[in-house]
Design an enzyme around this catalytic site. Structure first.
Site, PDB file in Angstrom:
ATOM      1  N   ALA A 169      54.586  38.804  37.678  1.00  0.00           N
ATOM      2  CA  ALA A 169      55.233  37.974  38.705  1.00  0.00           C
ATOM      3  C   ALA A 169      54.936  36.488  38.545  1.00  0.00           C
ATOM      4  CB  ALA A 169      54.793  38.447  40.092  1.00  0.00           C
ATOM      5  N   HIS A 170      53.755  36.158  38.015  1.00  0.00           N
ATOM      6  CA  HIS A 170      53.374  34.733  37.983  1.00  0.00           C
ATOM      7  C   HIS A 170      54.164  33.911  36.970  1.00  0.00           C
ATOM      8  CE1 HIS A 170      50.542  34.546  34.395  1.00  0.00           C
ATOM      9  NE2 HIS A 170      50.672  35.850  34.517  1.00  0.00           N
ATOM     10  N   GLN A 187      58.180  37.280  29.431  1.00  0.00           N
ATOM     11  CA  GLN A 187      58.696  35.896  29.391  1.00  0.00           C
ATOM     12  C   GLN A 187      60.178  35.795  29.761  1.00  0.00           C
ATOM     13  OE1 GLN A 187      57.111  33.081  29.192  1.00  0.00           O
ATOM     14  NE2 GLN A 187      55.077  33.814  28.635  1.00  0.00           N
ATOM     15  N   ASN A 236      56.276  34.397  23.520  1.00  0.00           N
ATOM     16  CA  ASN A 236      55.720  33.454  24.504  1.00  0.00           C
ATOM     17  C   ASN A 236      55.288  32.125  23.891  1.00  0.00           C
ATOM     18  OD1 ASN A 236      53.836  35.627  23.577  1.00  0.00           O
ATOM     19  ND2 ASN A 236      52.318  34.198  24.342  1.00  0.00           N
ATOM     20  N   CYS A 254      46.459  29.278  11.929  1.00  0.00           N
ATOM     21  CA  CYS A 254      45.068  29.350  11.465  1.00  0.00           C
ATOM     22  C   CYS A 254      45.019  28.857  10.028  1.00  0.00           C
ATOM     23  CB  CYS A 254      44.554  30.779  11.478  1.00  0.00           C
ATOM     24  SG  CYS A 254      45.034  31.727  12.919  1.00  0.00           S
ATOM     25  N   THR A 258      44.216  50.624  45.705  1.00  0.00           N
ATOM     26  CA  THR A 258      44.980  50.141  46.870  1.00  0.00           C
ATOM     27  C   THR A 258      45.932  49.027  46.433  1.00  0.00           C
ATOM     28  OG1 THR A 258      43.169  50.753  48.317  1.00  0.00           O
ATOM     29  CG2 THR A 258      44.749  49.147  49.187  1.00  0.00           C
TER      30      THR A 258
END
Ligand SMILES: Cc1ncc(COP(=O)(O)O)c(C=O)c1O
Length: 378
Positions: free
Chosen positions: A199-200, A178, A150, A327, A236
């Protein structure tokens, strides 16, 4: 001008998806577990969505389980795949998403597994010979390798990993968050036990995903509760989210080649423009289009004054992107992916990620702003 180039973080909803979801929100409020007509209508929508997704992936609806996110799907696959099958050894890379890495680390800390990391090169490519060595020299392993990274977009040859896992009787989990909707996954051929969608990332809604669980390897639930998802995931169901996800995936598959060509062109164009206008620019991860996710471009900038201000300056100019350098020694702040590939922590990195909605004009604008910012801070 406002330009959204952070599509690997999340994507805007497709208007067609909104339309489908809105219909459900307005009319199908029943609880899918209720046996009356309102409940049955909602249940029918969920099962229709499951069938749509299964057909697109060439698998059976019985192998698709809806979740609240890619993170939940990853957690379910790893925890349940390992615990329910008494696995004591897992193999992954240091480049995985934290949904995967932190789940493994928790299992390792609890003494459930020994964790091995496959070697990767300075572009994030997996060392397949080392993977085979690890599979050969350990008891039945749980392997988790992402399809595309990603942050840097480097692709893994998951057909090859699937073959190796089958050869050594290992369990294979692939984080396809991805790549879902960007490449056609054929689960009738791919040798994978678990595969994941959020899904997003493909113009669908947030807060919904799915886990594909191949019928050859059963697991118990991660979340206990009611009998939803055939007793596999209590809670649910997010009915309009599930309907929206199926619509988003359907649309992604319908226009996949056209979108791929458009987005790849934007990415190649941005690379060429940046190279031509900024001295010392480089790219993190694979640059060979055959080995790199076409939606992601990770740019490595020359060392500059005020490097921390790069993303901020882009934001002020109306450009949304994300970033983080490797880093520096002794600190934990920064990108674990760039650190793992040995990127220079003094070179600022920005991930630009594209979608079908981006245009060449937007790329021209972004490149012109990047150029300005680099000149000011040189
Ligand atoms: C590779 C990868 N795996 C998992 C996730 C987590 O998905 P979600 O945001 O649905 O929890 C992401 C999201 O950034 C991702 O990029």
């Amino acid at each position: 001008m406002r330009v959204y180039l952070d599509n690997a973080a999340t994507t805007p909803l497709d208007p067609e998806v909104i339309k489908e979801m809105y219909k459900v929100m307005e009319t199908n409020f029943g609880n899918p577990s209720s046996i009356h007509s309102h409940g049955r209508e909602a249940r029918a929508l969920i099962e229709k969505a499951r069938k749509t997704i299964a057909n697109l992936l060439h698998t059976s609806p019985a192998e698709i389980f809806f979740t609240s996110s890619g993170t939940e799907a990853d957690n379910t696959a790893i925890r349940c795949g390992i615990i329910d099958h008494n696995i004591t050894h897992a193999i992954t890379t240091r480049l995985e998403h934290h949904a995967v890495l932190h789940t493994f680390e928790a299992l390792e800390k609890a003494g459930t597994i020994k964790l091995s990391f496959v070697n990767t090169d300075n572009k994030g490519n997996v060392d397949y010979a080392h993977l085979e060595e690890l599979l050969q020299n350990n008891e039945r392993s749980f392997v988790s390798l992402m399809h595309a990274n990603n942050e840097i977009g480097t692709l893994t040859d998951i057909e090859r990993v699937g073959e190796l896992c089958e050869q050594y009787n290992a369990i294979f989990h692939c984080d396809t968050v991805q790549t879902m909707g960007h490449y056609a996954h054929d689960l009738s051929k791919l040798k994978v036990n678990f595969l994941v969608c959020a899904a997003h990332k493909l113009h669908g809604p947030k807060g919904v995903g799915f886990l594909h669980v191949n019928h050859k390897l059963k697991i118990k639930p991660l979340i206990y509760g009611g009998s939803q998802e055939r007793n596999m995931r209590g809670g649910t169901e997010n009915v309009y989210g599930i309907v929206g996800m199926a619509k988003a995936l359907e649309m992604a598959y319908a226009d996949m080649q056209q979108h791929q060509a458009h987005i790849q062109e934007l990415k190649s164009y941005m690379m060429a423009q940046l190279k031509a206008s900024i001295q010392g620019i480089a790219f993190n991860g694979e640059t060979d289009p055959a080995k790199s996710l076409y939606t992601v471009l990770n740019v490595s900038f020359p060392e500059m004054e005020m490097a921390d201000m790069l993303l901020f300056s882009l934001d002020i100019a109306g450009i949304s992107a994300s970033g983080g350098s490797a880093c520096s020694s002794g600190t934990d702040i920064g990108s674990h992916v760039l650190t793992a590939i040995g990127a220079n922590p003094n070179r600022p990195a920005v991930r630009f990620s594209f979608s079908k909605y981006n245009t060449k004009e937007e790329i021209d604008y972004a490149v012109s702003k990047v150029k300005e910012i680099c000149l000011v801070n040189a």
